[in-house]
Scaffold this active site. Structure first.
Site, PDB file in Angstrom:
ATOM      1  N   HIS A  13       0.806  -1.245  -0.025  1.00 24.42           N
ATOM      2  CA  HIS A  13       0.061   0.006  -0.117  1.00 24.42           C
ATOM      3  C   HIS A  13       1.125   1.390  -0.023  1.00 24.42           C
ATOM      4  CE1 HIS A  13      -2.966   2.788   1.188  1.00 24.42           C
ATOM      5  NE2 HIS A  13      -3.736   2.181   0.694  1.00 24.42           N
ATOM      6  N   GLU A  49      -3.882   1.369  -7.591  1.00 21.99           N
ATOM      7  CA  GLU A  49      -4.576   2.551  -6.739  1.00 21.99           C
ATOM      8  C   GLU A  49      -3.596   3.677  -6.987  1.00 21.99           C
ATOM      9  OE1 GLU A  49      -6.554   1.251  -2.626  1.00 21.99           O
ATOM     10  OE2 GLU A  49      -4.364   1.463  -2.460  1.00 21.99           O
TER      11      GLU A  49
HETATM   12  P1  PGA Z   1      -9.621   5.670   0.008  1.00 24.63           P
HETATM   13  O1  PGA Z   1      -8.532   4.629   0.318  1.00 24.63           O
HETATM   14  O2  PGA Z   1     -10.896   4.718  -0.460  1.00 24.63           O
HETATM   15  O3  PGA Z   1     -10.202   6.105   1.319  1.00 24.63           O
HETATM   16  O4  PGA Z   1      -9.278   6.428  -1.066  1.00 24.63           O
HETATM   17  C1  PGA Z   1      -8.356   3.524  -0.495  1.00 24.63           C
HETATM   18  C2  PGA Z   1      -7.008   2.856   0.028  1.00 24.63           C
HETATM   19  O5  PGA Z   1      -6.173   3.455   0.626  1.00 24.63           O
HETATM   20  O6  PGA Z   1      -7.032   1.591  -0.061  1.00 24.63           O
END
Ligand code: PGA
Length: 253
Positions: A101, A170
């Site tokens: 992440h 992401e």
């Molecule tokens: P968010 O976070 O949906 O609050 O943007 C996603 C994540 O960090 O996995």
């Protein structure tokens, strides 16, 4: 190129206490009520380590699977204050673990460390939700594809059990900001990740690829038109059972 099953994965981050078990109960009731929808879904909640064991035992639901959010790069036990290994997470009851992440990369996780973490998570029978994504600067410089390629190739080894790795795309600039990629960009990026992975690792099937970054109950309809998105990694909005359930409902509307 689509995988029929849809994943709705909550990343609770540093949120939740024992009373949050009610969120699991509410999602469970929703799943019971809408069995048809939920046959097509896999719901996973990645909760803080403090809650994994309690939720796995007391929150038992055939619909909601419990996962973790990170692990140490060494296996079993060792002199690493404050850390938890993949084997410890597995013993506590986790079935999945988020690795790579951006919030952990920011705190020092390199591609090489992430590779070690993925290895031990898989060795311990955990599924891995492997996060990749570019910064806004990299996006502006047109480096998105090369960043993703590098992150994936540097942290995954051909010898890994690739069937147990889910990739979560992401974009870092999208996490917690309310900013979302354009559909055209997402379509290209998902195709790129899937095709590239299949080619580089010589897999028979395309990998499962999720989208994460500011997903909520309002914008989910937009994503549902992109069939290559196999599911979602949901941060902020997964901390409320109502929002999380509305995301699933609205996805199919
Ligand atoms: P968010 O976070 O949906 O609050 O943007 C996603 C994540 O960090 O996995």
């Amino acid at each position: 190129m689509t995988n029929k099953l849809r994943y709705f994965i909550g990343n609770w981050k540093m949120f939740g206490d024992f009373s949050s078990i009610k969120i699991i109960h509410q999602i469970h009731r929703f799943c019971l009520k809408y069995k048809n929808i939920n046959k097509k879904n896999k719901i996973i909640l990645c909760v803080p380590n403090t809650l994994i064991n309690y939720f796995s035992k007391k929150g038992k639901s055939k619909f909601v699977v419990i996962g973790a959010q990170n692990c140490h790069y060494k296996n079993f036990y060792g002199p690493f204050t404050g850390s938890v290994s993949a084997s410890m997470l597995k013993t506590a009851g986790a079935k999945y673990v988020i690795l790579g992440h951006s919030e952990n990369r920011r705190e020092g996780d390199t591609n090489q460390l992430i590779k070690e973490k993925i290895k031990f998570a898989l060795n311990n029978g955990l599924y891995v939700i492997f996060c990749v994504g570019e910064t806004l600067k990299q996006k502006k410089q047109g480096k998105t594809f090369s960043v993703l390629n590098n992150q994936i190739l540097s942290s995954i080894n051909k010898s890994f059990n690739l069937k147990k790795i889910l990739i979560a795309y992401e974009p870092i600039w999208s996490i917690g900001t309310g900013k979302i990629s354009k559909n055209d960009d997402l379509i290209k990026i998902f195709k790129f990740i899937k095709k590239n992975f299949k080619k580089k690792f010589r897999t028979r099937k395309f990998p499962i690829v999720l989208y994460g970054g500011s997903v909520n109950e309002k914008n989910i309809r937009n994503f549902s038109t992109i069939l290559d998105i196999d599911g979602f990694l949901i941060g902020g909005a997964s901390q409320s059972s109502k929002k999380f359930i509305d995301i699933i409902k609205n996805y199919y509307k």
